[in-house]
Scaffold this motif. Structure first.
Motif, PDB file in Angstrom:
ATOM      1  N   ALA A 145       0.834  -1.219   0.000  1.00 44.73           N
ATOM      2  CA  ALA A 145       0.000   0.000   0.000  1.00 44.73           C
ATOM      3  C   ALA A 145       0.872   1.275   0.000  1.00 44.73           C
ATOM      4  CB  ALA A 145      -0.931   0.004   1.208  1.00 44.73           C
ATOM      5  N   THR A 146       1.869   1.280   0.891  1.00 42.19           N
ATOM      6  CA  THR A 146       2.700   2.519   1.050  1.00 42.19           C
ATOM      7  C   THR A 146       4.165   2.151   1.042  1.00 42.19           C
ATOM      8  OG1 THR A 146       2.582   2.268   3.433  1.00 42.19           O
ATOM      9  CG2 THR A 146       0.915   3.691   2.420  1.00 42.19           C
ATOM     10  N   GLU A 147       4.741   2.241  -0.109  1.00 45.54           N
ATOM     11  CA  GLU A 147       6.182   1.983  -0.198  1.00 45.54           C
ATOM     12  C   GLU A 147       7.014   3.218   0.211  1.00 45.54           C
ATOM     13  OE1 GLU A 147       6.959   0.746  -4.123  1.00 45.54           O
ATOM     14  OE2 GLU A 147       5.963  -1.220  -3.915  1.00 45.54           O
ATOM     15  N   ASP A 148       6.357   4.391   0.129  1.00 48.14           N
ATOM     16  CA  ASP A 148       7.124   5.627   0.441  1.00 48.14           C
ATOM     17  C   ASP A 148       7.502   5.723   1.917  1.00 48.14           C
ATOM     18  OD1 ASP A 148       6.916   6.372  -2.167  1.00 48.14           O
ATOM     19  OD2 ASP A 148       5.020   7.476  -1.841  1.00 48.14           O
ATOM     20  N   GLN A 149       6.656   5.170   2.772  1.00 47.65           N
ATOM     21  CA  GLN A 149       6.904   5.310   4.221  1.00 47.65           C
ATOM     22  C   GLN A 149       7.737   4.163   4.786  1.00 47.65           C
ATOM     23  OE1 GLN A 149       3.136   5.718   6.087  1.00 47.65           O
ATOM     24  NE2 GLN A 149       2.638   7.684   5.078  1.00 47.65           N
ATOM     25  N   LYS A 150       8.312   3.393   3.920  1.00 45.89           N
ATOM     26  CA  LYS A 150       9.092   2.243   4.373  1.00 45.89           C
ATOM     27  C   LYS A 150      10.394   2.689   5.076  1.00 45.89           C
ATOM     28  CE  LYS A 150      10.956  -2.106   2.606  1.00 45.89           C
ATOM     29  NZ  LYS A 150      11.151  -2.942   1.397  1.00 45.89           N
ATOM     30  N   ILE A 151      10.978   3.668   4.489  1.00 46.22           N
ATOM     31  CA  ILE A 151      12.265   4.142   5.053  1.00 46.22           C
ATOM     32  C   ILE A 151      12.053   4.705   6.458  1.00 46.22           C
ATOM     33  CG2 ILE A 151      14.136   5.808   4.722  1.00 46.22           C
ATOM     34  CD1 ILE A 151      13.487   5.564   1.675  1.00 46.22           C
ATOM     35  N   ALA A 152      10.936   5.478   6.622  1.00 49.20           N
ATOM     36  CA  ALA A 152      10.643   6.035   7.939  1.00 49.20           C
ATOM     37  C   ALA A 152      10.368   4.941   8.944  1.00 49.20           C
ATOM     38  CB  ALA A 152       9.442   6.977   7.839  1.00 49.20           C
ATOM     39  N   PHE A 153       9.717   3.900   8.485  1.00 46.08           N
ATOM     40  CA  PHE A 153       9.411   2.784   9.380  1.00 46.08           C
ATOM     41  C   PHE A 153      10.686   2.073   9.837  1.00 46.08           C
ATOM     42  CE2 PHE A 153       8.445  -1.751   9.956  1.00 46.08           C
ATOM     43  CZ  PHE A 153       7.573  -1.643  11.018  1.00 46.08           C
ATOM     44  N   GLU A 154      11.641   1.923   8.915  1.00 43.65           N
ATOM     45  CA  GLU A 154      12.888   1.251   9.292  1.00 43.65           C
ATOM     46  C   GLU A 154      13.635   2.041  10.375  1.00 43.65           C
ATOM     47  OE1 GLU A 154      15.032   0.767   5.733  1.00 43.65           O
ATOM     48  OE2 GLU A 154      13.807  -0.940   5.009  1.00 43.65           O
ATOM     49  N   THR A 155      13.608   3.365  10.194  1.00 43.32           N
ATOM     50  CA  THR A 155      14.264   4.189  11.236  1.00 43.32           C
ATOM     51  C   THR A 155      13.565   4.051  12.582  1.00 43.32           C
ATOM     52  OG1 THR A 155      12.921   6.060  10.518  1.00 43.32           O
ATOM     53  CG2 THR A 155      15.119   5.874   9.554  1.00 43.32           C
ATOM     54  N   LEU A 156      12.231   4.050  12.529  1.00 42.46           N
ATOM     55  CA  LEU A 156      11.489   3.880  13.786  1.00 42.46           C
ATOM     56  C   LEU A 156      11.726   2.504  14.395  1.00 42.46           C
ATOM     57  CD1 LEU A 156       8.109   5.520  12.707  1.00 42.46           C
ATOM     58  CD2 LEU A 156       9.734   6.435  14.367  1.00 42.46           C
TER      59      LEU A 156
END
Length: 498
Positions: A236-247
């Motif tokens: 659904a949301t590939e753009d927020q993947k990087i932010a999720f990894e940081t979190l």
């Protein structure tokens, strides 16, 4: 031809007349300007010639005047040189005579100085001997007092040191007994602590193993759910993947920190429980011991206060004695300094007075006594008797000052005689001034003199002194007196007019 000439003389108009008049004025102005130029040029040339002639004549006059002045100046200088050479020879002769007289005075002064120096050194030696004897007496008394104080201090110090050593031995014995009791109780408490620590360690390991298994199962379930949600979320949301990894990384760090903090909290709670148990156990055991130790401590403190009071009292006594000694020594030093300053002052005054002494005083500084031999013998008999009064005893110590008082009395008498002579001379001077003023008033003529009575002032055979009134009686046969004329000086009239 005449007709033509008459026809030519036609009257001019006003404008032409004005033009002619203006031309005449301009011509006159030009002529006047030319005359002024010529006159100014002539005057300038004449002024230049006069200046040149005046400068030349002034130069000639100066040269001739300089020659005359040089001749006069050379004559004056020759005269001055002759006068100066004569005066120089006269001054040289005077200086030679002065030098000879000064040489003789110097030899006499050296002899007088040697005599005065010998007498002065003799008196100084006497003063030094007296001062040394007084210092020796003071030093002996000071040493005696110092020895007595040192002996008292040493005895008190020995008693205090012995008492201090006894109390130290007693305190060391008490400390050894308390240390032995503390070692026994510490060994027992260590054994109890080791047994309780083993039990708690086993319990903690079992609980930790159980919690680890439970947490691993929950983590696996959560991981599966998270993977499913992650796939759906990445789709659904590939753009927020990087932010999720940081979190995610932050979450792992926080979880580790939480685990570490939980472990620390658990350890602290366990240690608090253990320490509370130990405190309860040791509090009951140490109450009796503390009471006993407090009693011993109170006794030791009371003894210590007594010792401190005794030490402070001894220190105060020694400090008071030391202060007394320092004060007395300072007082003696000040008195000795005053005596030395007084002696230096006397010597300086003697040197100053030496400059004002006459030759007779320098040769014979001490005049012979005025007393008769019988009176001197009576005075010596009075001194040889036993003196009872304190003042007379003090006077005997100052018998060496007789020569000083002789010179002092002599100077005082001379001062009084000079004062009387001065008063007499001032009185004579006043009388002479009055006589001189009367004489000058009689010689001079002024308003002040004319206004006062003056027997020397006579005009027309008459004085300005008051005379008795006389009634002239004239008889027919007598001759008439000659006519008199009043004469007034011109200076007197002019002073009143102006």
């Amino acid at each position: 031809m005449s007709k033509k000439g008459k026809k030519a003389k036609v009257p001019l108009s006003d404008e032409e007349q004005l033009l002619l008049f203006q031309q005449k004025l301009l011509a006159e102005e030009e002529m006047a300007k030319k005359k002024e130029r010529l006159l100014s040029q002539f005057l300038k040339d004449k002024l230049a010639k006069e200046e040149h002639n005046s400068a030349l004549n002034l130069y000639k006059i100066n040269t001739q005047w300089r020659t005359v002045l040089r001749e006069v100046k050379t004559r004056e200088l020759h005269k001055d040189i002759e006068i100066l050479s004569q005066t120089f020879e006269r001054v040289v002769d005077c200086k030679d005579s002065v030098i000879k007289s000064l040489a003789t005075d110097l030899s006499e002064a050296e002899e007088q100085y040697a005599h005065a120096l010998r007498s002065h050194l003799h008196s100084i030696d006497q003063l030094l001997a007296l001062q040394r004897s007084r210092l020796n007496l003071l030093e002996e008394s000071y040493n005696m007092e110092l020895e007595a104080l040192t002996k008292e201090f040493e005895t008190e110090r020995k008693t205090i040191i012995d008492q201090h050593e006894k109390e130290i031995h007693y305190l060391q014995d008490v400390f050894m007994a308390m240390e032995q009791n503390y070692i026994d109780s510490e060994y027992e408490s260590k054994l109890e602590f080791q047994s309780m620590w083993d039990d708690l360690k086993n319990k903690n390991l079992e609980e930790k193993h159980f919690l680890r298994l439970h947490l691993e199962n929950t983590v696996e379930d959560l991981w599966r759910r998270f993977q499913d949600a992650l796939k759906n979320y990445t789709d659904a949301t590939e753009d927020q993947k990087i932010a999720f990894e940081t979190l995610k990384v932050k979450d792992e760090r926080s979880s580790k920190e939480i685990e570490a903090q939980m472990k620390k909290i658990q350890k602290l709670q366990d240690s608090i429980i253990i320490l509370r148990g130990k405190i309860m156990v040791h509090s009951h055991e140490n109450e009796d011991r503390n009471q006993y130790i407090r009693k011993d401590k109170e006794l030791v403190l009371a003894q210590l206060r007594k010792l401190k009071a005794q030490r402070s009292h001894a220190r105060e006594i020694s400090q008071e004695n030391l202060v007394k000694l320092t004060l007395e020594s300072n007082a003696t030093l000040k008195a000795l300094r005053k005596i030395v300053d007084k002696g230096e002052k006397i010597l300086k005054l003697a040197e100053i007075c030496r400059k004002f002494e006459t030759e007779e005083e320098k040769v014979l500084p001490f005049y012979s006594s005025v007393l008769t031999p019988r009176e001197q013998a009576e005075i010596e008999e009075i001194y040889q008797e036993e003196l009872t009064e304190e003042l007379s005893k003090v006077i005997v110590n100052y018998t060496g000052m007789e020569n000083f008082w002789k010179r002092y009395n002599k100077v005082k008498l001379e001062q009084l005689s000079l004062q009387q002579r001065r008063a007499q001379l001032l009185e004579i001077n006043g009388k002479l001034r009055e006589m001189l003023k009367q004489y000058l008033d009689g010689i001079s003529v002024s308003d002040e003199v004319l206004s006062q009575l003056n027997p020397l002032f006579i005009v027309n055979h008459r004085s300005n002194l008051p005379q008795p009134l006389s009634t002239p009686t004239t008889q027919p046969g007598d001759k008439q007196p000659p006519t008199t004329y009043n004469i007034i000086e011109a200076a007197h009239v002019i002073s009143h007019i102006l």
